[in-house]
Design a protein around this motif. Structure first.
Motif, PDB file in Angstrom:
ATOM      1  N   SER A  43       0.852  -1.197   0.000  1.00 47.12           N
ATOM      2  CA  SER A  43       0.000   0.000   0.000  1.00 47.12           C
ATOM      3  C   SER A  43       0.880   1.236   0.000  1.00 47.12           C
ATOM      4  CB  SER A  43      -0.916  -0.004   1.221  1.00 47.12           C
ATOM      5  OG  SER A  43      -1.797  -1.099   1.166  1.00 47.12           O
ATOM      6  N   TYR A  45       0.839   5.336   0.765  1.00 50.84           N
ATOM      7  CA  TYR A  45       0.117   6.399   1.456  1.00 50.84           C
ATOM      8  C   TYR A  45       0.736   7.759   1.173  1.00 50.84           C
ATOM      9  CZ  TYR A  45      -2.276   2.791   4.098  1.00 50.84           C
ATOM     10  OH  TYR A  45      -3.055   1.722   4.456  1.00 50.84           O
ATOM     11  N   LEU A  57      -4.486   7.120   1.869  1.00 51.82           N
ATOM     12  CA  LEU A  57      -4.182   6.024   0.947  1.00 51.82           C
ATOM     13  C   LEU A  57      -4.250   6.508  -0.502  1.00 51.82           C
ATOM     14  CD1 LEU A  57      -3.614   2.976   0.610  1.00 51.82           C
ATOM     15  CD2 LEU A  57      -6.092   2.655   0.492  1.00 51.82           C
ATOM     16  N   ARG A  59      -2.826   4.465  -3.279  1.00 54.79           N
ATOM     17  CA  ARG A  59      -3.056   3.270  -4.090  1.00 54.79           C
ATOM     18  C   ARG A  59      -3.060   2.061  -3.168  1.00 54.79           C
ATOM     19  NH1 ARG A  59      -0.337   6.710  -6.903  1.00 54.79           N
ATOM     20  NH2 ARG A  59       1.839   6.219  -6.604  1.00 54.79           N
ATOM     21  N   THR A  60      -3.899   1.102  -3.489  1.00 55.43           N
ATOM     22  CA  THR A  60      -3.986  -0.077  -2.626  1.00 55.43           C
ATOM     23  C   THR A  60      -2.835  -1.028  -2.842  1.00 55.43           C
ATOM     24  OG1 THR A  60      -5.473  -1.111  -4.206  1.00 55.43           O
ATOM     25  CG2 THR A  60      -6.477   0.003  -2.317  1.00 55.43           C
ATOM     26  N   LEU A  61      -2.189  -0.966  -3.976  1.00 55.20           N
ATOM     27  CA  LEU A  61      -1.031  -1.836  -4.114  1.00 55.20           C
ATOM     28  C   LEU A  61      -0.043  -1.310  -5.121  1.00 55.20           C
ATOM     29  CD1 LEU A  61      -1.024  -4.054  -6.828  1.00 55.20           C
ATOM     30  CD2 LEU A  61      -3.244  -4.389  -5.753  1.00 55.20           C
TER      31      LEU A  61
END
Length: 106
Positions: A43, A45, A57, A59-61
């Motif tokens: 992740s 942040y 946040l 991007r989640t990945l």
């Protein structure tokens, strides 16, 4: 009284000139050292708050092998969250330090 005022003005002027002659503090920017994401995903942040941890946040990945930058010893790491530059999206953020590796590999 006039002598005291002149001395005060002279001291203030001397102090100002001394500051000007020393210049201002200047630090050259540190270019991020090339690295890659080594975790399966990480992740990303926008910021890190010392009271609550990572915030915002982005991007989640970030996938394994994503090209990022972090200069060890120059860019901050807070409680395991490292200031990182994502070369793909061209932005700064924070990612877990243990997900950074392959320094200088590309």
């Amino acid at each position: 009284m006039a002598t005291t005022t002149r001395r005060g003005a002279a001291l203030a002027l001397t102090a100002a000139l001394a500051l000007l002659s020393t210049g201002t503090a200047h630090a050259d920017p540190t270019v991020p050292e090339h690295a890659v994401i080594t975790c399966d995903s990480a992740s990303f942040y926008a910021n890190y708050d010392s009271a609550s941890g990572p915030t915002g946040l982005k991007r989640t990945l970030l996938p394994r092998g994503d090209k990022v930058g972090h200069t060890r010893g120059a860019h901050p790491v807070y409680n395991g969250w490292a200031a990182t530059f994502d070369f793909g999206a061209n932005d700064w953020g924070f990612v877990r330090q243990e997900c950074l590796g392959g320094f200088g590999s590309w």
